[in-house]
Design a protein around this motif. Structure first.
Motif, mmCIF file in Angstrom:
data_model
loop_
_atom_site.group_PDB
_atom_site.id
_atom_site.type_symbol
_atom_site.label_atom_id
_atom_site.label_comp_id
_atom_site.label_asym_id
_atom_site.label_seq_id
_atom_site.Cartn_x
_atom_site.Cartn_y
_atom_site.Cartn_z
ATOM 1 N N ALA A 1 0.978 -1.179 -0.154
ATOM 2 C CA ALA A 1 -0.438 0.362 0.176
ATOM 3 C C ALA A 1 1.125 1.572 -0.029
ATOM 4 O O ALA A 1 1.869 1.254 0.550
ATOM 5 C CB ALA A 1 -0.682 -0.034 1.344
ATOM 6 N N PHE A 2 0.551 1.933 -1.109
ATOM 7 C CA PHE A 2 1.321 3.287 -1.248
ATOM 8 C C PHE A 2 0.936 4.697 -1.398
ATOM 9 O O PHE A 2 -0.668 4.553 -1.970
ATOM 10 C CB PHE A 2 2.862 3.101 -1.971
ATOM 11 C CG PHE A 2 2.019 3.022 -2.479
ATOM 12 C CD1 PHE A 2 2.078 4.006 -4.130
ATOM 13 C CD2 PHE A 2 1.943 1.393 -3.506
ATOM 14 C CE1 PHE A 2 2.022 3.550 -5.590
ATOM 15 C CE2 PHE A 2 1.789 1.361 -5.112
ATOM 16 C CZ PHE A 2 1.027 1.796 -5.646
ATOM 17 N N ILE A 3 1.013 5.639 -0.913
ATOM 18 C CA ILE A 3 0.361 6.880 -1.791
ATOM 19 C C ILE A 3 0.929 7.636 -3.808
ATOM 20 O O ILE A 3 2.125 7.387 -3.558
ATOM 21 C CB ILE A 3 0.329 8.610 -0.685
ATOM 22 C CG1 ILE A 3 -0.666 7.818 0.334
ATOM 23 C CG2 ILE A 3 -0.273 9.831 -1.561
ATOM 24 C CD1 ILE A 3 -1.502 7.308 -0.176
ATOM 25 N N GLU A 4 0.087 6.922 -3.850
ATOM 26 C CA GLU A 4 0.830 7.444 -5.242
ATOM 27 C C GLU A 4 0.783 8.890 -5.876
ATOM 28 O O GLU A 4 -0.412 9.782 -5.899
ATOM 29 C CB GLU A 4 -0.093 6.917 -6.861
ATOM 30 C CG GLU A 4 0.724 7.234 -8.200
ATOM 31 C CD GLU A 4 -0.262 6.110 -9.140
ATOM 32 O OE1 GLU A 4 0.299 5.026 -9.300
ATOM 33 O OE2 GLU A 4 -1.193 6.025 -9.447
ATOM 34 N N ASN A 5 1.500 10.084 -6.205
ATOM 35 C CA ASN A 5 1.673 11.166 -6.612
ATOM 36 C C ASN A 5 0.957 12.074 -5.026
ATOM 37 O O ASN A 5 0.015 13.299 -5.776
ATOM 38 C CB ASN A 5 0.611 11.584 -7.940
ATOM 39 C CG ASN A 5 1.712 10.925 -8.839
ATOM 40 O OD1 ASN A 5 2.222 10.514 -9.646
ATOM 41 N ND2 ASN A 5 0.436 10.273 -9.595
ATOM 42 N N GLY A 6 1.010 11.791 -4.630
ATOM 43 C CA GLY A 6 0.825 12.669 -3.634
ATOM 44 C C GLY A 6 -0.384 12.727 -2.656
ATOM 45 O O GLY A 6 -1.095 13.033 -2.278
ATOM 46 N N GLN A 7 -1.686 11.926 -4.211
ATOM 47 C CA GLN A 7 -3.196 12.261 -3.861
ATOM 48 C C GLN A 7 -3.441 10.611 -3.412
ATOM 49 O O GLN A 7 -4.536 10.946 -3.113
ATOM 50 C CB GLN A 7 -3.527 12.369 -5.046
ATOM 51 C CG GLN A 7 -2.745 14.656 -4.793
ATOM 52 C CD GLN A 7 -3.147 14.883 -6.200
ATOM 53 O OE1 GLN A 7 -4.313 14.615 -7.430
ATOM 54 N NE2 GLN A 7 -2.602 15.867 -6.756
ATOM 55 N N LEU A 8 -2.942 9.764 -5.105
ATOM 56 C CA LEU A 8 -4.676 8.240 -4.822
ATOM 57 C C LEU A 8 -3.925 7.101 -4.122
ATOM 58 O O LEU A 8 -2.787 7.255 -4.037
ATOM 59 C CB LEU A 8 -4.296 8.305 -6.395
ATOM 60 C CG LEU A 8 -4.929 7.557 -6.307
ATOM 61 C CD1 LEU A 8 -6.649 7.093 -6.153
ATOM 62 C CD2 LEU A 8 -5.054 6.416 -7.715
ATOM 63 N N GLY A 9 -4.744 6.984 -2.662
ATOM 64 C CA GLY A 9 -3.846 5.506 -2.445
ATOM 65 C C GLY A 9 -4.423 4.392 -2.976
ATOM 66 O O GLY A 9 -5.357 3.934 -3.791
#
Length: 75
Positions: free
Chosen positions: A8-16
């Motif tokens: 699990a991670f946050i992509e582009n500071g917006q999308l989990g």
């Protein structure tokens, strides 16, 4: 019983994002892959889940899942 590794991670500071990266019935293989992924993604969440085969996972007390909002479907 099968084991999966979830990332699990946050992509582009917006999308989990939650993704299943690896699955195996071999304990050593799971341990080795988890160590490798831990080095590859040191700041992200990694977890190993035990999943029984031929089981309705929704009836287990805890299983891999993610919550998404209506906006994820473009409505």
């Amino acid at each position: 019983m099968i084991k999966i590794i979830v990332h699990a991670f946050i992509e582009n500071g917006q999308l989990g994002v939650v993704e299943v990266l690896y699955a195996s019935v071999d304990e050593a293989s799971i341990s080795n892959k988890m160590a490798e992924l831990g080095k590859q993604f040191p700041d992200d969440y990694l977890a190993i889940y035990d999943l029984p085969l031929d089981t309705d996972l929704g009836k287990l007390p805890h299983y891999p899942s993610v919550a998404i909002g209506k906006e994820e479907f473009g409505e």
